[in-house]
Scaffold this motif. Structure first.
Motif, short mmCIF file in Angstrom:
data_model
loop_
_atom_site.label_atom_id
_atom_site.label_comp_id
_atom_site.label_asym_id
_atom_site.label_seq_id
_atom_site.Cartn_x
_atom_site.Cartn_y
_atom_site.Cartn_z
N ALA A 137 0.84 -1.20 0.00
CA ALA A 137 0.00 0.00 0.00
C ALA A 137 0.87 1.24 0.00
O ALA A 137 1.97 1.25 0.56
CB ALA A 137 -0.93 0.01 1.20
N ARG A 138 0.37 2.29 -0.63
CA ARG A 138 0.99 3.61 -0.57
C ARG A 138 -0.02 4.60 0.01
O ARG A 138 -1.14 4.73 -0.50
CB ARG A 138 1.44 4.08 -1.95
CG ARG A 138 1.93 5.53 -1.99
CD ARG A 138 2.74 5.84 -3.23
NE ARG A 138 4.02 5.12 -3.16
CZ ARG A 138 4.94 5.19 -4.13
NH1 ARG A 138 4.72 5.92 -5.21
NH2 ARG A 138 6.07 4.52 -4.01
N LEU A 139 0.37 5.27 1.09
CA LEU A 139 -0.50 6.21 1.79
C LEU A 139 0.00 7.63 1.54
O LEU A 139 1.19 7.92 1.71
CB LEU A 139 -0.49 5.92 3.29
CG LEU A 139 -1.16 6.93 4.21
CD1 LEU A 139 -2.67 6.98 3.94
CD2 LEU A 139 -0.89 6.59 5.68
N THR A 140 -0.92 8.51 1.13
CA THR A 140 -0.57 9.90 0.89
C THR A 140 -1.55 10.82 1.60
O THR A 140 -2.77 10.65 1.48
CB THR A 140 -0.57 10.23 -0.61
OG1 THR A 140 0.34 9.37 -1.29
CG2 THR A 140 -0.18 11.68 -0.86
N TYR A 141 -1.01 11.77 2.35
CA TYR A 141 -1.80 12.88 2.89
C TYR A 141 -1.46 14.11 2.06
O TYR A 141 -0.29 14.44 1.88
CB TYR A 141 -1.46 13.15 4.35
CG TYR A 141 -1.73 12.01 5.29
CD1 TYR A 141 -3.02 11.52 5.48
CD2 TYR A 141 -0.69 11.43 6.02
CE1 TYR A 141 -3.26 10.48 6.36
CE2 TYR A 141 -0.93 10.40 6.90
CZ TYR A 141 -2.22 9.92 7.07
OH TYR A 141 -2.46 8.89 7.93
N SER A 142 -2.50 14.81 1.60
CA SER A 142 -2.30 16.02 0.81
C SER A 142 -3.10 17.16 1.44
O SER A 142 -4.29 17.00 1.73
CB SER A 142 -2.75 15.80 -0.63
OG SER A 142 -2.79 17.03 -1.34
N LEU A 143 -2.44 18.28 1.64
CA LEU A 143 -3.10 19.48 2.16
C LEU A 143 -2.80 20.63 1.21
O LEU A 143 -1.65 20.98 0.99
CB LEU A 143 -2.59 19.81 3.56
CG LEU A 143 -3.24 21.02 4.24
CD1 LEU A 143 -4.73 20.81 4.45
CD2 LEU A 143 -2.54 21.33 5.57
N LYS A 144 -3.87 21.21 0.65
CA LYS A 144 -3.70 22.30 -0.30
C LYS A 144 -4.06 23.64 0.32
O LYS A 144 -4.89 23.72 1.23
CB LYS A 144 -4.56 22.07 -1.55
CG LYS A 144 -4.10 20.90 -2.39
CD LYS A 144 -4.94 20.76 -3.66
CE LYS A 144 -4.45 19.61 -4.53
NZ LYS A 144 -5.27 19.46 -5.76
N GLN A 145 -3.43 24.66 -0.20
CA GLN A 145 -3.73 26.03 0.21
C GLN A 145 -5.21 26.31 -0.02
O GLN A 145 -5.76 26.01 -1.08
CB GLN A 145 -2.88 26.99 -0.61
CG GLN A 145 -3.10 28.46 -0.32
CD GLN A 145 -2.34 29.32 -1.30
OE1 GLN A 145 -1.61 28.80 -2.13
NE2 GLN A 145 -2.50 30.63 -1.21
N GLY A 146 -5.88 26.83 0.99
CA GLY A 146 -7.28 27.23 0.86
C GLY A 146 -8.28 26.14 1.13
O GLY A 146 -9.48 26.42 1.20
N GLU A 147 -7.86 24.89 1.28
CA GLU A 147 -8.81 23.81 1.50
C GLU A 147 -8.94 23.48 2.98
O GLU A 147 -7.92 23.30 3.66
CB GLU A 147 -8.40 22.56 0.71
CG GLU A 147 -8.53 22.73 -0.79
CD GLU A 147 -8.28 21.45 -1.57
OE1 GLU A 147 -8.65 21.42 -2.76
OE2 GLU A 147 -7.70 20.50 -1.00
N PRO A 148 -10.17 23.35 3.48
CA PRO A 148 -10.37 23.09 4.92
C PRO A 148 -10.37 21.60 5.26
O PRO A 148 -10.93 21.20 6.28
CB PRO A 148 -11.74 23.72 5.18
CG PRO A 148 -12.48 23.52 3.90
CD PRO A 148 -11.44 23.64 2.80
N PHE A 149 -9.79 20.78 4.41
CA PHE A 149 -9.76 19.35 4.66
C PHE A 149 -8.42 18.77 4.21
O PHE A 149 -7.72 19.32 3.36
CB PHE A 149 -10.91 18.63 3.94
CG PHE A 149 -11.00 18.93 2.47
CD1 PHE A 149 -10.19 18.29 1.54
CD2 PHE A 149 -11.89 19.89 2.00
CE1 PHE A 149 -10.27 18.57 0.19
CE2 PHE A 149 -11.99 20.19 0.65
CZ PHE A 149 -11.17 19.53 -0.26
N LEU A 150 -8.09 17.64 4.81
CA LEU A 150 -6.92 16.86 4.44
C LEU A 150 -7.40 15.75 3.50
O LEU A 150 -8.36 15.04 3.81
CB LEU A 150 -6.30 16.26 5.70
CG LEU A 150 -4.91 15.65 5.64
CD1 LEU A 150 -3.87 16.74 5.39
CD2 LEU A 150 -4.61 14.93 6.95
N THR A 151 -6.76 15.61 2.35
CA THR A 151 -7.10 14.54 1.43
C THR A 151 -6.23 13.33 1.73
O THR A 151 -5.00 13.44 1.76
CB THR A 151 -6.91 14.98 -0.03
OG1 THR A 151 -7.77 16.09 -0.31
CG2 THR A 151 -7.27 13.84 -0.98
N VAL A 152 -6.87 12.19 1.97
CA VAL A 152 -6.18 10.96 2.32
C VAL A 152 -6.37 9.97 1.17
O VAL A 152 -7.50 9.65 0.80
CB VAL A 152 -6.73 10.35 3.62
CG1 VAL A 152 -5.93 9.12 4.03
CG2 VAL A 152 -6.74 11.40 4.74
#
Length: 360
Positions: free
Chosen positions: A144-159
């Motif tokens: 498995a590959r796990l990625t957390y992404s947080l973008k400028q302006g977004e109020p959520f973490l993409t998992v």
């Protein structure tokens, strides 16, 4: 109304970019979020933008949050909003706690996708911050590959989790996550397929939501935890053939209350929301702090919040719905009112002394 995420024009101020870095003795006090459940230690990873701050447990053997929350390497162990930091999360375990992350790769990317260098803050800053780690294949568990992404302006973490079957026979893949929040004052959604998955502590003022990208989860309560079994291929798991991969993307987000969590989810799905002000007073016209406010839509529970010290609350509600609000406070009974069509303006609600009134 729906607000578009900010974009770079040159370089945005440091507190309005997405950032990621390792917690050290020098930056710990500045970066670790406040809250009674904060479990960050030096060596963990912090991700933040203007809306939220999250801490990922350092994926090393023996990384436990405490005596009861164990094996948190690569999991989200702290999460809260920036404007009212109050971490109450025990842990969010992607994969239900079965991933064994190797040392991660962290990076920040500009709008054009190019990698950015470390800023003066010591963090990597850019339009998007990423944490990526790999979990090797084990018996009956695919790579498995796990990625957390947080973008400028977004109020959520993409998992995002990508599972790959690297062996020569099919593997049954449980597509699961685990959200754990502790304490008797936490309210958790009932078992079922509701989206978003949510938990809310009205006493300490923090809520959490999890929503799939075009997919729902079947939720089961397990003590203080919510076990999320994502519905794929008509069930709560799937068969992964040799050489095949499966990608699950979901959003994880904090809010000050359940109303905010539901609004974040609505906007992420492309819906517009409108702020309805609420002012709750007692029979003498004085503001009522910590009044409980339950929001329903067409007879179905939508969300819940509490008024601030001035008796006010801001209800961020999806447009196009019809809403009924029930306000209550110990010793003053309840009052139910219908929100105005369009949901704009400020609604004044006067509680009576121990009686219940229904009307507008």
């Amino acid at each position: 109304m729906l607000v578009a995420p900010l974009v770079f024009c040159g370089r945005a101020p440091a507190d309005r970019v997405a950032a990621i870095g390792i917690l050290t003795g020098e930056n710990y006090d500045r970066l670790v979020p406040a809250g009674k459940e904060a479990d960050a230690i030096i060596g963990d990873y912090v991700m933040r933008n203007e809306h939220l701050v999250a801490v990922v447990g350092n994926p090393v053997p023996g990384r436990d949050a405490n005596a009861t929350v164990r094996g948190v390497g690569g999991a989200i162990i702290d999460l809260t909003v920036r404007d009212h930091p109050n971490d109450l999360l025990s842990v969010f375990h992607p994969g239900g706690g079965y991933l064994l992350c190797t040392p991660p790769r962290i990076e920040a990317l500009g709008v054009d996708g190019s990698k950015t260098a470390a800023a003066a803050s010591g963090l990597l800053e850019g339009h998007e911050a990423r944490f990526t780690c790999d979990s090797p294949a084990r018996p009956e568990r695919p790579q498995a590959r796990l990625t957390y992404s947080l973008k400028q302006g977004e109020p959520f973490l993409t998992v995002t989790t990508e599972w790959t079957n690297t062996i020569s026979r099919p593997i049954h893949l449980p597509v699961e996550d685990l959200l754990r929040v502790e304490g008797p004052s936490f309210e958790r959604m009932a078992d079922g397929d509701e989206s978003p998955v949510w938990a809310y502590d009205p006493w300490f003022g923090q809520a959490y939501g999890v929503a799939g990208d075009g997919i729902k989860a079947r939720v089961t309560r397990e003590g203080d935890s919510l076990l999320l079994k994502w519905l794929v291929e008509g069930g709560t798991g799937m068969t992964l053939g040799p050489g095949r991969s499966f990608v699950l993307t979901r959003r994880l987000f904090p809010g000050r209350d359940l109303v905010e969590v539901k609004a974040i989810d609505a906007r992420a799905r492309g819906l517009s929301t409108t702020i309805l002000g609420l002012h709750v007073t007692d029979p003498a016209g004085r503001p009522v702090p910590a009044a409980d406010v339950v929001v329903t839509s067409q007879g179905t529970f939508h969300a819940r919040t509490r008024t601030l010290a001035d008796g006010e609350a801001a209800l961020d509600l999806p447009e196009g719905g019809t809403y009924r609000l029930e306000g209550s406070s110990p010793g003053m009974g309840e009052r139910t009112v219908d929100a105005p069509v369009g949901g704009k303006g400020t609604l004044h609600v006067a509680l009576d002394a121990g009686s219940r009134l229904v009307g507008t």
